[in-house]
Design a protein around this motif. Structure first.
Motif, PDB file in Angstrom:
ATOM      1  N   ASP A   1       0.793  -1.292   0.065  1.00  0.00           N
ATOM      2  CA  ASP A   1      -0.012   0.147   0.067  1.00  0.00           C
ATOM      3  C   ASP A   1       0.940   1.332   0.001  1.00  0.00           C
ATOM      4  OD1 ASP A   1       0.923  -0.390   2.649  1.00  0.00           O
ATOM      5  OD2 ASP A   1      -0.885   0.109   3.576  1.00  0.00           O
TER       6      ASP A   1
ATOM      7  N   ASP B   1      -3.668   6.112  -1.574  1.00  0.00           N
ATOM      8  CA  ASP B   1      -4.617   6.601  -0.610  1.00  0.00           C
ATOM      9  C   ASP B   1      -5.623   5.456  -0.391  1.00  0.00           C
ATOM     10  OD1 ASP B   1      -6.677   6.391  -2.589  1.00  0.00           O
ATOM     11  OD2 ASP B   1      -6.084   8.607  -3.462  1.00  0.00           O
ATOM     12  N   PRO B   2      -6.484   5.701   0.756  1.00  0.00           N
ATOM     13  CA  PRO B   2      -7.296   4.957   1.047  1.00  0.00           C
ATOM     14  C   PRO B   2      -8.245   4.389  -0.141  1.00  0.00           C
ATOM     15  CG  PRO B   2      -7.349   6.797   2.702  1.00  0.00           C
ATOM     16  CD  PRO B   2      -6.703   6.896   1.541  1.00  0.00           C
ATOM     17  N   ARG B   3      -8.637   5.228  -1.072  1.00  0.00           N
ATOM     18  CA  ARG B   3      -9.474   4.732  -2.013  1.00  0.00           C
ATOM     19  C   ARG B   3      -8.906   3.855  -2.976  1.00  0.00           C
ATOM     20  NH1 ARG B   3     -12.215   8.276  -6.688  1.00  0.00           N
ATOM     21  NH2 ARG B   3     -13.458   6.935  -7.729  1.00  0.00           N
TER      22      ARG B   3
ATOM     23  N   ARG C   1      -6.164   1.939  -2.409  1.00  0.00           N
ATOM     24  CA  ARG C   1      -5.766   0.606  -1.772  1.00  0.00           C
ATOM     25  C   ARG C   1      -6.864  -0.223  -1.582  1.00  0.00           C
ATOM     26  NH1 ARG C   1      -4.079   2.670   4.437  1.00  0.00           N
ATOM     27  NH2 ARG C   1      -6.405   2.997   5.182  1.00  0.00           N
ATOM     28  N   THR C   2      -8.020   0.171  -1.168  1.00  0.00           N
ATOM     29  CA  THR C   2      -9.218  -0.477  -1.211  1.00  0.00           C
ATOM     30  C   THR C   2      -9.668  -1.052  -2.472  1.00  0.00           C
ATOM     31  OG1 THR C   2     -10.061   0.853   0.700  1.00  0.00           O
ATOM     32  CG2 THR C   2     -11.754  -0.322  -0.356  1.00  0.00           C
TER      33      THR C   2
ATOM     34  N   ASP D   1      -0.213  -1.760   8.590  1.00  0.00           N
ATOM     35  CA  ASP D   1      -1.411  -1.841   8.979  1.00  0.00           C
ATOM     36  C   ASP D   1      -2.378  -2.121   8.188  1.00  0.00           C
ATOM     37  OD1 ASP D   1      -3.316  -1.200  10.998  1.00  0.00           O
ATOM     38  OD2 ASP D   1      -3.348   0.887  10.362  1.00  0.00           O
TER      39      ASP D   1
ATOM     40  N   SER E   1      -5.553  -2.629   9.216  1.00  0.00           N
ATOM     41  CA  SER E   1      -6.744  -2.237   9.723  1.00  0.00           C
ATOM     42  C   SER E   1      -7.941  -1.870   8.748  1.00  0.00           C
ATOM     43  CB  SER E   1      -6.875  -1.485  10.956  1.00  0.00           C
ATOM     44  OG  SER E   1      -6.445  -0.170  10.401  1.00  0.00           O
ATOM     45  N   TRP E   2      -7.416  -1.461   7.745  1.00  0.00           N
ATOM     46  CA  TRP E   2      -8.438  -0.876   6.595  1.00  0.00           C
ATOM     47  C   TRP E   2      -8.836  -2.109   5.824  1.00  0.00           C
ATOM     48  CZ3 TRP E   2      -6.342  -2.222   1.847  1.00  0.00           C
ATOM     49  CH2 TRP E   2      -5.172  -2.641   1.929  1.00  0.00           C
ATOM     50  N   ALA E   3      -8.451  -3.426   5.986  1.00  0.00           N
ATOM     51  CA  ALA E   3      -8.644  -4.535   5.375  1.00  0.00           C
ATOM     52  C   ALA E   3      -9.235  -5.399   5.952  1.00  0.00           C
ATOM     53  CB  ALA E   3      -7.361  -5.159   4.643  1.00  0.00           C
TER      54      ALA E   3
ATOM     55  N   ALA F   1     -12.490  -7.676   5.073  1.00  0.00           N
ATOM     56  CA  ALA F   1     -12.815  -7.818   3.510  1.00  0.00           C
ATOM     57  C   ALA F   1     -12.710  -9.344   3.111  1.00  0.00           C
ATOM     58  CB  ALA F   1     -11.365  -7.093   2.894  1.00  0.00           C
TER      59      ALA F   1
END
Length: 397
Positions: free
Chosen positions: A347, A351-353, A355-356, A379, A381-383, A386
């Motif tokens: 990542d 940016d968040p968009r 990587r998601t 980190d 945590s954003w995943a 999923a």
């Protein structure tokens, strides 16, 4: 530097009439499902289990990069590379505080498990790093049966004593192998395949080698991706430097996948994206451009690092062994291989968009069975939660 000793080869003959290891329920495409780091860098007695799409998560110093380094090293050894090429500075990977023996020898141990038609096949490798690099022990096993075992008997000679399963008139065949190559990769040159036991050895070795040779280590370099490049072979390099040349090839070969790539760019790039083009420069080179749909074409060199990394990683996920620069076993069609992508700092710069969206694309492609991904992030945590994503926390697991 010795491997743990299970039952010896001579004590585990294959019973007469035993079926081949494979069965119809096993997956058809060989792939690495576990990385075993018995003693490597910061890792001791670590077993990392991989799903189709796996994120290794942990802070700085947790061992993410070293785990991927071990994985890539096994892949290169499986492709026939010499130990010195793979580990130019092997002492770096000796666990801190490891003591040498009376001769001052120290080293590390790594391995993996390849699943496929032959069932889980396990490879263990012991490497002496000091005073000189050499493979001093190797073991290939499947279903509790030792198929290949090597050991250093005479430190003065650059060979190891090897024994592989035969199950013919003799339980094993003995011979010497070089101490700077992976013995498993050399077995097809040494095993005749005339007995059921020998055929079992060859099938297991092939499964392991195909799985290892289907690994693609990828770390896109945005600073090198915007310039025009020679058309070359049209196979993508690990740094994605030649991305424009690959687009020149893939845009014409597969319109459907190119359309999926353009769709991914609409999420990963700022501004409108109508198409992704590759055009000749007139001097044997090609360059890549974004078609904005209003007559404007944006040279890739004008994009941000995050946009370029998103583009490169999306291209990797949407292609396969025939497009990426991976070792190709000529006897195995690409359609029967599962490509495993290794991506350190997956990542970085996203940016968040971005990587998601990239993770969603990875999970979708991995679910089809042709691609597997092992990515490292600090980190995850954003995943969390999923679908289709396995997160391995190196700080805790």
């Amino acid at each position: 530097m010795t491997l743990p000793a299970p039952a010896s080869l001579s004590e585990t003959p294959l019973a007469t009439g035993t079926r081949p290891l494979g069965d119809r329920q096993r997956p058809l495409r060989p792939r690495i499902t576990e990385l075993v780091l018995s003693a490597f860098g910061r890792h001791r007695r670590a077993v990392l289990e991989f799903g189709a799409c796996t994120l290794l998560a942990g802070g700085s110093g947790s061992g993410k990069s070293s785990a991927l380094r071990a994985f890539e090293a096994l892949a290169r050894l499986g492709g026939g590379a010499e130990l010195g090429e793979v580990f130019p500075e092997p002492a770096v990977w000796v666990p801190e505080g490891a003591r040498g023996d009376a001769q001052g020898r120290r080293g590390f141990r790594i391995g993996c498990v390849a699943d496929g038609p032959e069932g889980p096949v396990r490879l263990e490798v012991a490497v002496q790093a000091e005073p000189e690099a050499r493979i001093v022990g190797e073991r290939l096993t499947a279903r509790g049966l030792v198929l290949l075992e090597t050991a250093l008997r005479d430190p003065r000679r650059r060979v190891v004593q090897a024994a592989w399963h035969t199950a013919g008139t003799a339980a094993v065949t003995r011979g010497r192998l070089p101490d700077d190559r992976l013995g498993t990769a050399l077995l097809p040159l040494r095993v005749a395949g005339t007995t059921p036991g020998q055929r079992t050895v060859l099938a297991a070795a092939e499964q392991m080698v195909v799985a290892l040779r289907s690994v693609f280590a990828c770390d896109p370099r945005p600073d090198r991706m915007g310039a025009p490049v020679p058309t070359g072979t049209g196979r993508l390099l690990g740094g994605c430097d030649n991305l424009a040349a690959v687009l020149w090839r893939t845009r014409a070969e597969c319109g459907r996948r190119h359309a999926l790539l353009v769709d991914a760019l609409r999420t990963g790039c700022a501004g409108p994206v109508a198409d992704l083009l590759a055009e000749p420069c007139g001097d044997g080179r090609v360059r890549a451009l974004l078609d904005r749909g209003d007559g404007t074409r944006t040279d890739l060199g004008r994009l941000g690092d995050g946009e370029l990394r998103h583009l490169a990683l999306a291209l990797v996920l949407l292609t396969g062994p025939g497009v990426l620069e991976v070792d190709a076993p000529g006897e195995v069609p690409d359609a029967l291989r599962t490509l495993t992508v290794l991506a350190d700092n997956l990542d970085r710069g996203l940016d968040p968009r971005q990587r998601t969206a990239l993770l969603r694309l990875a999970a979708r492609m991995c679910d089809r069975g042709h691609i597997r991904l092992v990515g490292a992030v600090s980190d995850a945590s954003w995943a969390a939660g999923a679908d289709g994503v396995t997160v391995v926390h190196l700080d805790r697991d």
